[in-house]
Each structure stands twice: as structure tokens, then as C-alpha cells.
Scaffold this active site. Sequence first.
Site, PDB file in Angstrom:
ATOM      1  N   TYR A   1      59.270 -23.027  44.942  1.00  0.00           N
ATOM      2  CA  TYR A   1      58.216 -24.018  44.710  1.00  0.00           C
ATOM      3  C   TYR A   1      57.024 -23.741  45.626  1.00  0.00           C
ATOM      4  O   TYR A   1      57.194 -23.553  46.833  1.00  0.00           O
ATOM      5  CB  TYR A   1      58.799 -25.392  44.989  1.00  0.00           C
ATOM      6  CG  TYR A   1      57.938 -26.563  44.625  1.00  0.00           C
ATOM      7  CD1 TYR A   1      57.429 -26.713  43.346  1.00  0.00           C
ATOM      8  CD2 TYR A   1      57.679 -27.559  45.559  1.00  0.00           C
ATOM      9  CE1 TYR A   1      56.673 -27.817  43.004  1.00  0.00           C
ATOM     10  CE2 TYR A   1      56.935 -28.668  45.229  1.00  0.00           C
ATOM     11  CZ  TYR A   1      56.421 -28.795  43.954  1.00  0.00           C
ATOM     12  OH  TYR A   1      55.672 -29.898  43.632  1.00  0.00           O
ATOM     13  N   HIS A   2      55.839 -23.676  45.044  1.00  0.00           N
ATOM     14  CA  HIS A   2      54.597 -23.399  45.762  1.00  0.00           C
ATOM     15  C   HIS A   2      54.492 -21.948  46.210  1.00  0.00           C
ATOM     16  O   HIS A   2      53.881 -21.641  47.232  1.00  0.00           O
ATOM     17  CB  HIS A   2      54.427 -24.327  46.979  1.00  0.00           C
ATOM     18  CG  HIS A   2      54.079 -25.729  46.617  1.00  0.00           C
ATOM     19  ND1 HIS A   2      54.172 -26.779  47.509  1.00  0.00           N
ATOM     20  CD2 HIS A   2      53.656 -26.274  45.462  1.00  0.00           C
ATOM     21  CE1 HIS A   2      53.815 -27.910  46.917  1.00  0.00           C
ATOM     22  NE2 HIS A   2      53.502 -27.614  45.663  1.00  0.00           N
TER      23      HIS A   2
ATOM     24  N   CYS B   1      47.160 -28.473  44.326  1.00  0.00           N
ATOM     25  CA  CYS B   1      47.660 -28.687  42.964  1.00  0.00           C
ATOM     26  C   CYS B   1      46.543 -28.684  41.934  1.00  0.00           C
ATOM     27  O   CYS B   1      46.416 -29.613  41.126  1.00  0.00           O
ATOM     28  CB  CYS B   1      48.434 -29.999  42.861  1.00  0.00           C
ATOM     29  SG  CYS B   1      49.955 -29.973  43.777  1.00  0.00           S
TER      30      CYS B   1
ATOM     31  N   TYR C   1      47.735 -30.685  38.534  1.00  0.00           N
ATOM     32  CA  TYR C   1      48.723 -29.876  37.815  1.00  0.00           C
ATOM     33  C   TYR C   1      48.268 -29.546  36.393  1.00  0.00           C
ATOM     34  O   TYR C   1      49.073 -29.250  35.527  1.00  0.00           O
ATOM     35  CB  TYR C   1      50.075 -30.573  37.734  1.00  0.00           C
ATOM     36  CG  TYR C   1      50.953 -30.428  38.944  1.00  0.00           C
ATOM     37  CD1 TYR C   1      50.479 -29.866  40.111  1.00  0.00           C
ATOM     38  CD2 TYR C   1      52.269 -30.852  38.908  1.00  0.00           C
ATOM     39  CE1 TYR C   1      51.292 -29.741  41.219  1.00  0.00           C
ATOM     40  CE2 TYR C   1      53.092 -30.733  40.013  1.00  0.00           C
ATOM     41  CZ  TYR C   1      52.595 -30.173  41.167  1.00  0.00           C
ATOM     42  OH  TYR C   1      53.410 -30.052  42.252  1.00  0.00           O
TER      43      TYR C   1
ATOM     44  N   TRP D   1      49.846 -35.352  37.044  1.00  0.00           N
ATOM     45  CA  TRP D   1      50.378 -35.500  38.400  1.00  0.00           C
ATOM     46  C   TRP D   1      49.422 -36.305  39.268  1.00  0.00           C
ATOM     47  O   TRP D   1      49.831 -37.025  40.169  1.00  0.00           O
ATOM     48  CB  TRP D   1      50.612 -34.119  39.019  1.00  0.00           C
ATOM     49  CG  TRP D   1      51.037 -34.221  40.450  1.00  0.00           C
ATOM     50  CD1 TRP D   1      52.271 -34.508  40.934  1.00  0.00           C
ATOM     51  CD2 TRP D   1      50.199 -34.060  41.598  1.00  0.00           C
ATOM     52  NE1 TRP D   1      52.266 -34.534  42.301  1.00  0.00           N
ATOM     53  CE2 TRP D   1      50.999 -34.267  42.735  1.00  0.00           C
ATOM     54  CE3 TRP D   1      48.837 -33.760  41.774  1.00  0.00           C
ATOM     55  CZ2 TRP D   1      50.500 -34.173  44.039  1.00  0.00           C
ATOM     56  CZ3 TRP D   1      48.343 -33.671  43.067  1.00  0.00           C
ATOM     57  CH2 TRP D   1      49.167 -33.878  44.177  1.00  0.00           C
TER      58      TRP D   1
ATOM     59  N   HIS E   1      51.647 -22.576  41.486  1.00  0.00           N
ATOM     60  CA  HIS E   1      52.725 -23.302  40.833  1.00  0.00           C
ATOM     61  C   HIS E   1      53.322 -22.529  39.660  1.00  0.00           C
ATOM     62  O   HIS E   1      53.497 -23.062  38.561  1.00  0.00           O
ATOM     63  CB  HIS E   1      52.238 -24.677  40.380  1.00  0.00           C
ATOM     64  CG  HIS E   1      51.927 -25.596  41.526  1.00  0.00           C
ATOM     65  ND1 HIS E   1      50.745 -25.546  42.210  1.00  0.00           N
ATOM     66  CD2 HIS E   1      52.661 -26.566  42.112  1.00  0.00           C
ATOM     67  CE1 HIS E   1      50.762 -26.456  43.167  1.00  0.00           C
ATOM     68  NE2 HIS E   1      51.912 -27.082  43.149  1.00  0.00           N
TER      69      HIS E   1
END
Length: 851
Positions: free
Chosen positions: A708-709, A449, A493, A511, A794
Amino acid sequence: MQSRRFFAFHRAIRRSHLLIALGLGSLLIGLTPWFVVTSTAAAGRAPAPRPAPVPFDQQTAKQSPHHGIVPANAMEPTAPILDRAGWTATASDEETAAENGRASNVLDGNTATIWHSKYAPTPTPLPHVITVDMHRTQVVSALIYRPRTDGPNGRVGEYSISLSPDGLSWATPVATGTLADDVSPKTLGFAPQGARFVRLTALSEAGARGAWSSAAEIDLLGDPGTPAATVDLSRTGWTATASDEETGAENGRASNVLDGKDGTIWHSKYAPTPTPLPHSITIDMHRTEAVSALVYHPRSTGPNGRAGAYTVATSADGVTFGTPVAAGTWRDDDTVKTATFTRTASARFVRLTVTSEAGGRGPWTSAGEIRLSGPSSPAVHGSWGRITGFPLVPVATAALPGDKLLAWSAYAVDRFGGSNGYTQTAILDLKTGKVTQRRIDNTGHDMFCPGIAMLADGRVLVTGGSNAEKASIYDPATDSWSATTSMNIARGYQAMTLLSTGEAFVLGGSWSGSSGTDKAGEVWSPDTRTWRSLPGVPAAPALTADPAGPYRADNHMWLHATSGGKVLQLGPSKQMNWISTSGQGGITPAGTRADSQDAMTGNAVAYDIGKLLTLGGSPAYQDTPATQRAYTVGISGSQVQAARTGDMEHARAFSNSVVLPDGKVAVFGGQAYPVPFSDATSVLTPELWDPATGAFTPLATMAVPRNYHSVANLLPDGRIFSGGGGLCGDCATNHADGAIFTPPYLLNADGSPKPRPAITAGVPPRAAPGASLTVTTQGSVASFVLMRAAAATHSTDNDQRRVPVASTAVGGGRYTVSVPADTGVVLPGTYMLFALDAQGVPSIGQFVTIS
């Protein structure tokens, strides 16, 4: 991104054994002992294993307060595990003298018995092959490989998977890749298709311990409801009839499945007395089409009549229907379902026959809409290559010179958590297709992240994430990682971009790191390798109105660097802002993004000089409907003008977008309703936006959900890598793989490559802004464009930048190509120079670092 963890035991061989949820807030991994078997060529599988230290893949991570719960539907694969009754397995070689290592052991339901390649008295050299014969044709979409549980020897490393209808003719492998050297089951996906035989070829041993291969169990997954390389067929002129329909108590006519409205339905007759199952509905296309799949929309007004068990058959005349081309049982939920055909059918009529109601609620059937899809046309929709398996989930990626793609996940290959001080990385060699894995410890940085910026000299700066204050640099020239000075503010993030000055700017990132702190901007200097705080650039003006607060509201900002060290923050907040990075810094409003709402988990792409496209997103990070909307944002000096352009066909959050050398933008994957780690509401149809028309057109569907990811990157040959998704431990939505998409601009109607221009000389390794290059080409050339090498994670890629450049023909296939002098236009860094012909077909890009 996430916050407490939820993990479960891995699903067992039969659906009745699938996954028991064990906890929230703790990681339960490595529950069985791990052993190392003495490795000798003669022993292969020694009888007396000895314990070894707990490896990385079984270490329990410390927990962050921000790790989210994995949804229940992520724990079970979308595709059914196929019934192995009647199956057989054979191998190129097997050990029968020193132990029972027969191929048949992979189908016995006992993980303690294994197939082992022959090793006594002399090992049979690699590669080793094991083939499963299902003794019937079925749609198959993945192979689940379960390594032996009593030791590491023979774990498969590099592999390929091939399919065959008869066991004699084997097409090009549908999947290749490299597996992580650990004990966890591996799901090796590929484009779903009908086959009887499935072959796994082991090309190397994962730990290079010897010339052997082994497997405890092999399972196959069936139809995932995501047929690859198809497109929706036009329903113009179609009609529908049914075996029975309700017309007394409601308007339940068959024709409703073709009206474009999920709210109007076909319903089997129930008043005054229900017509018993089975019920059928037949689509007449009034023309012969190649059909590959049927898409079924359950009614949106309630559960009654959802189709359960079904078959699909086709006909040329509406009278004679052949053997079903699809059969199965759909789940009792409201998601759109797909029946992938075992073979493409040339037909006019397609009949869906339902033999059970999904929830057993009554003898009735209903449908909101029915669509059909057929094979895509390469010249119109592009095409997908084979699935490439990675030894990790590629959560972050960066395109590198030398035809390499750098990828990384977290402290582990399939999960994240805590601040462990190391990261799993991998490199895909685009020339050979091989993937190599390496754990990076020397920087003390878990780079999950992070923020990412491609530096002026071509290196990759990675900041924050799980080790929230850390910063690391990857140098592609030496294939090495090193630490740089930690940030002043710990973040995860966060957003990053390189500045026109060659410095790197970072903003946001609540985050990770201390909570309740405004994650104000700061700038990293390549000269001093230190961070300079920008107290005049708080994150607060750029927040979305996410109900979770700054923890989510300052994530994944869309940043576009311009001249004089300035940055336009154009999303995902609906409020845009100008940012100055000189001195103490400053932030001032730049207006709203037209009528757009906040669009977290959307993204922005610079498709031309001073022109950006924003795509999708949702008002909050998760659990809110995504949007189909797209907007253009134009920059002229200090003026910013935003306008709505054509809508996408599909609403998307967690998608990825890539600008192509011809200025069009391709968008991949995403969800209609964003839920981290889930494959529900996945969008499998990519779309291509044309700046000349503002319209989106569909591309060939994907084989694997990318939500997601997930990531996407432009490659040096003008194709696109799309991969990843998941990283949730023992879940079914870990997609440790990727595939390369060939855009339609490179393909003829038959799928063969179009002739393309070639740059043969004149591109130096480095050039200064404002330089003139004398470039030699082969083939006719109409224009040149610089495409910045970029990094994605992301759904965000602030490094993307397309810069058309002026050129003049000077004869003899030579052109003077003028690099812009303004570093706010040609941001310092590594670029790929493409030549395009008059039809927009690009050459292979040549790398040049401009700084």
C-alpha cells in the site's frame, strides 16, 4: 484510502518497549519538546537550547472521516531488533573535550547521551563515520538511526551504509540516501545479508547547520524473512526425511513438505507418546546447489507444532553438517517464514532443526511445505541496486526529463491527514543518486491521494486528494509548482488520463470531498486552465461492488485514452465502459472483462497499440483475498475483447506494474491479502509477463516489501524504480526508500552489462504527431519504440503507454522513424524513444515531447 488514524509512540530500543497504542481518530505526534541548538562551528552542541516553533513533522493534522486504522502488525518491524550485548562502536572522530560525545553512547540505551563528531576547538570536516562491531556474524537488514532528542545539530542528512565481514574489506554501499531533517527515528533498510561490521557514513548535516554529525542510538534489525535477489530452487527429485514423524495417528510423513500442498503436513511423532524436542527435517536435493535461504510454511489446519526457535545447517554428504547458516525464532502465526543464511552455501542437504514450539503448546513440530531458494541469475532474473533512502515515503512519483524522478507524500514526510495546504516533495537525481527535499506551500494543496496526468507539454497535473478540490501543476523545465483552477467536484483517489485532444479527464474519487455525491467526470483545458463538467459521465456505471460503497467503489479506475477524445474505462470494475468527453459527455457499456471479478487495487498496463494487460486486484479494497489472474484487453475501433492470459505465480493486490521497451510487463510487490499499511502476506518475488507466450516468470526477489502506497516507474535507461509503502506515522511499515531494478534484458550471465545500441543524433526536443525523424544510432538496431513518461500512485499509472513505431534503414547507421499521426495512439506528451537490437536490448531512451 484510509479513514480514522491510529498512531502510537515509536518503538523503543528493546522489544519490551515497543509501541503502546494511544488512540483512534487523533494523531499523537510531537509528544516531546523540540529544541533548536545555537549553531556555531565552535559550539557544535551548545549547552543551552532554546525552544523553536513546532516544525511540520510534529504538527497535528485535522482528521478526515476516511482515515483507516493502522493494523497492530504495522507497529512492529517484521525483522527482530538484534540483541546488542557485546557490541562495540567506534567512530572516525568523536567529541571528548567539550562534552562526552563518544561513539559508545549509541549503544548505551540512553537517548540523552550521544555520539557527536569532533568540533572543539575545530570541527572535523564531513564525512563522519561510525562503525558498529557486533563481534559475531549475523543476518542484518536495516540500521535504525535515532537522532539526538535535545536539538537538531548534527542530524544526518545524506548517508551511506556499508557492511563488512572483518572490518577491513568493505563492499559497495548497500544503501545511500537523504534523511528528513526531523527528530523521528529512521529505519534505513537494505538487502539482508550476513555481516559482523555495519558502518554508517554521514555525508552531510540534514539542515546544513554545520560540519558535524550526531546520533543518540543505533540499532540493527535482523532477518526480515525476505532474502533479496534470490529465486526458488526447483524441487524436482528432492526427498525429505525427519528425525521422527507421526504415521500412526495421522499421515505426518516428512515427504509431505515437498508435495505442494500446505494442507498435508510433516508432524513430529506424538502417538502414543510425543518424541521430545528438538525435531529435525532434512531435505536431500540429490544434487549440489547454491542455497541462500529456507522457506517454511506453517501448517494451514491449526497452530500446533508451529516452529519457534530454529537452526538451519547444510551438508555435502548428509553426514557432516557444519556450523548453522541460519538461526532465530519465528513468530507464532500462520504466515510463511524465511530463514536467510548468513552466507550462501554450496550443499546437497539442508537440515531444519526446531528446538521450541512457537506457542509453547507442546513438544511437537509441524510444517506444511518447505522450499529452498538460491542466488538469482542476472541474465534470467535481473538484479537489484542498492536501497536509496528518501526524506519522505514516496507515495506518488513521476519520471522526468533530465534523469530525474519526482516524488511526494502528504503534508508530512511519513504521515497524512486533514487538509493542510502544503505537500512534502523530493527529487531523485538518477545520475548522482542524490535526493533533495522541498515543501510546496504556494499552491495551497495537500496532494496526498491525488489524480495525476502527464500533460501534452510535459508538465505534471496533480488534482485533489487531501485538499480535495485543488489542482496543481509541476513544470520540470523550471522545477516549479503553480496552482490552476480548482475542480468543480472535490475528489480523492480519482482516476485521470490525458485525452487525445490534449485535455485532461478525471472521474471518481469518493475517498475525499463531499460524501454521497456521484463523482461525475470533468475535463481540464490547457488553453483556458478551467474545468468543464461532464454531467453525462456519472461514476456510477464504473463502480465496483465494494461493501464500503462509493467511498471505495470508485477509486483508482483504469483509464485508457483513444482517438476522438474517447476513453475506455477497463477496470477495476468487471464492467468496462466507453466514455465520450465531447459536449456533455456520455458513458456506455463496453462488456465485461472476460470472467474477471472486480479487481480493486489491481492495475492495467498498455503494452502495445490498443492492447492492455490487467493484473491482480481483489473484489474489495481490502480484507479480501487477492487474485493471481491476469487478462488481456484488446481494442479495435469501438470493439473491446478481453481474455484471460497466464496466471501470475502469486496473488497480488497493491502491486505495481511497468511495461518495458521490449513489450514485456514486470509486476512488483503487493499482498496476497490486502491490508493497508501492513507488510503481512507480502509478495517479494516480482514476475515478468511475456506477450508472446502469455506466461509469467519469476524475477530476483526484492529486499523491501512494496504494498500500500508503493510505486514503480520506467526510467530513461530501461531500468525500473520500485519504492515506497506505508505513510502511517510512527509505524514500522514506513518504507521511505526505493531501489532500481535492472531487467534481465540488460545483463549477461555474470551480471555485467550487455552491449546495447545507442541513439547518437536525430531526436529533437519536440515533434508533431505524424512527423518523420532521421535518427542516427551506434550499433545494430532492429526496431524503435516510444515509451510515454508516466506517473504512479496507489498501484495506478494511467500514463503508461508503449507505442512501437515504424522505421526504415537509410544507410550509415541512420533510420527514418515515423511517429504515428493519430493522437489516440501517440497520446500527446513526453516520450522516451528507445532503439532495440535484434535480441531486444534497448538503448538509453531519448526524451521527445510529441504534441
